[in-house]
Design a protein around this motif. Structure first.
Motif, PDB file in Angstrom:
ATOM      1  N   ASP A 119       2.282   1.693  -3.411  1.00  0.00           N
ATOM      2  CA  ASP A 119       1.261   2.227  -4.319  1.00  0.00           C
ATOM      3  C   ASP A 119       1.069   3.719  -4.099  1.00  0.00           C
ATOM      4  O   ASP A 119       0.906   4.475  -5.052  1.00  0.00           O
ATOM      5  CB  ASP A 119      -0.073   1.510  -4.124  1.00  0.00           C
ATOM      6  CG  ASP A 119      -0.049   0.075  -4.633  1.00  0.00           C
ATOM      7  OD1 ASP A 119       0.881  -0.279  -5.378  1.00  0.00           O
ATOM      8  OD2 ASP A 119      -0.964  -0.691  -4.256  1.00  0.00           O
ATOM      9  N   ASP A 120       1.091   4.154  -2.847  1.00  0.00           N
ATOM     10  CA  ASP A 120       0.953   5.577  -2.542  1.00  0.00           C
ATOM     11  C   ASP A 120       2.123   6.364  -3.109  1.00  0.00           C
ATOM     12  O   ASP A 120       1.969   7.489  -3.563  1.00  0.00           O
ATOM     13  CB  ASP A 120       0.862   5.815  -1.035  1.00  0.00           C
ATOM     14  CG  ASP A 120      -0.444   5.310  -0.450  1.00  0.00           C
ATOM     15  OD1 ASP A 120      -1.382   5.012  -1.227  1.00  0.00           O
ATOM     16  OD2 ASP A 120      -0.526   5.193   0.792  1.00  0.00           O
ATOM     17  N   ASP A 121       3.322   5.784  -3.084  1.00  0.00           N
ATOM     18  CA  ASP A 121       4.512   6.463  -3.605  1.00  0.00           C
ATOM     19  C   ASP A 121       4.505   6.544  -5.120  1.00  0.00           C
ATOM     20  O   ASP A 121       5.147   7.406  -5.702  1.00  0.00           O
ATOM     21  CB  ASP A 121       5.788   5.739  -3.158  1.00  0.00           C
ATOM     22  CG  ASP A 121       6.096   5.960  -1.687  1.00  0.00           C
ATOM     23  OD1 ASP A 121       5.481   6.865  -1.082  1.00  0.00           O
ATOM     24  OD2 ASP A 121       6.944   5.226  -1.142  1.00  0.00           O
ATOM     25  N   ARG A 153       0.834  -1.204   0.000  1.00  0.00           N
ATOM     26  CA  ARG A 153       0.000   0.000   0.000  1.00  0.00           C
ATOM     27  C   ARG A 153       0.869   1.255   0.000  1.00  0.00           C
ATOM     28  O   ARG A 153       0.596   2.215  -0.710  1.00  0.00           O
ATOM     29  CB  ARG A 153      -0.932   0.001   1.198  1.00  0.00           C
ATOM     30  CG  ARG A 153      -1.960   1.119   1.139  1.00  0.00           C
ATOM     31  CD  ARG A 153      -2.911   1.147   2.318  1.00  0.00           C
ATOM     32  NE  ARG A 153      -3.327  -0.172   2.757  1.00  0.00           N
ATOM     33  CZ  ARG A 153      -3.682  -0.451   3.993  1.00  0.00           C
ATOM     34  NH1 ARG A 153      -3.665   0.479   4.925  1.00  0.00           N
ATOM     35  NH2 ARG A 153      -4.065  -1.658   4.331  1.00  0.00           N
ATOM     36  N   ALA A 154       1.934   1.238   0.801  1.00  0.00           N
ATOM     37  CA  ALA A 154       2.842   2.390   0.850  1.00  0.00           C
ATOM     38  C   ALA A 154       3.530   2.585  -0.494  1.00  0.00           C
ATOM     39  O   ALA A 154       3.706   3.711  -0.948  1.00  0.00           O
ATOM     40  CB  ALA A 154       3.871   2.205   1.959  1.00  0.00           C
TER      41      ALA A 154
END
Length: 158
Positions: A134-136, A131-132
């Protein structure tokens, strides 16, 4: 905010409360602050935690939580009004980061930590890392040498 004091609800009898550890007191103070209608004074927290807890003990715990970044404070006359900045999970995460930051070989500590995770915890961690990542992906990559290294570069020692 009447009702059962948090010390009685969470700590048991007076004799048991006298033996509370620092971590348990911190959790109880944070729980009280989370139930406050707004910023709360140490006296308000003390009242919620029960009769046997000294005001100076509550102030010490609040000061320690403030140093850890778990609470914020603002002047309210001659006292401070305290607000939670972290919940119990956030406080545990702060402790984990502090331990990690104190170790000279972060890679070894992280390797040991991850290798000891249960299958469920490992899956949760993988999901959070994905998830992190994907956020980046939405942010532009930093120019070489100006931002954080690519995780694959770090894994290769680059």
């Amino acid at each position: 905010m009447g009702g059962t004091p948090f010390g009685k609800a969470l700590g048991g009898s007076g004799r048991e409360r006298a033996r509370r550890g620092q971590g348990q007191l911190e959790a109880q103070v944070l729980a009280a602050l989370h139930h406050a209608p707004g910023p709360a004074t140490a006296a308000w927290v003390q009242e919620r935690l029960g009769d046997d807890l000294a005001y100076t003990t509550v102030m010490t715990i609040l000061s320690r939580l403030h140093a850890k970044g778990a609470v914020t404070r603002e002047r309210a006359g001659r006292a401070y009004a305290w607000t939670p900045a972290a919940d119990e999970a956030g406080l545990a995460a702060l402790r984990m980061r502090r331990v990690l930051d104190s170790e000279p070989d972060r890679d070894a500590v992280l390797t040991s930590f991850v290798s000891a995770l249960s299958a469920h915890d490992e899956e949760v961690l993988r999901s959070l890392l994905a998830r992190a990542e994907d956020d980046d992906d939405g942010a532009p990559d930093p120019a070489p040498g100006t931002g954080r290294a690519d995780a694959s570069d770090e894994a290769r020692g680059g």
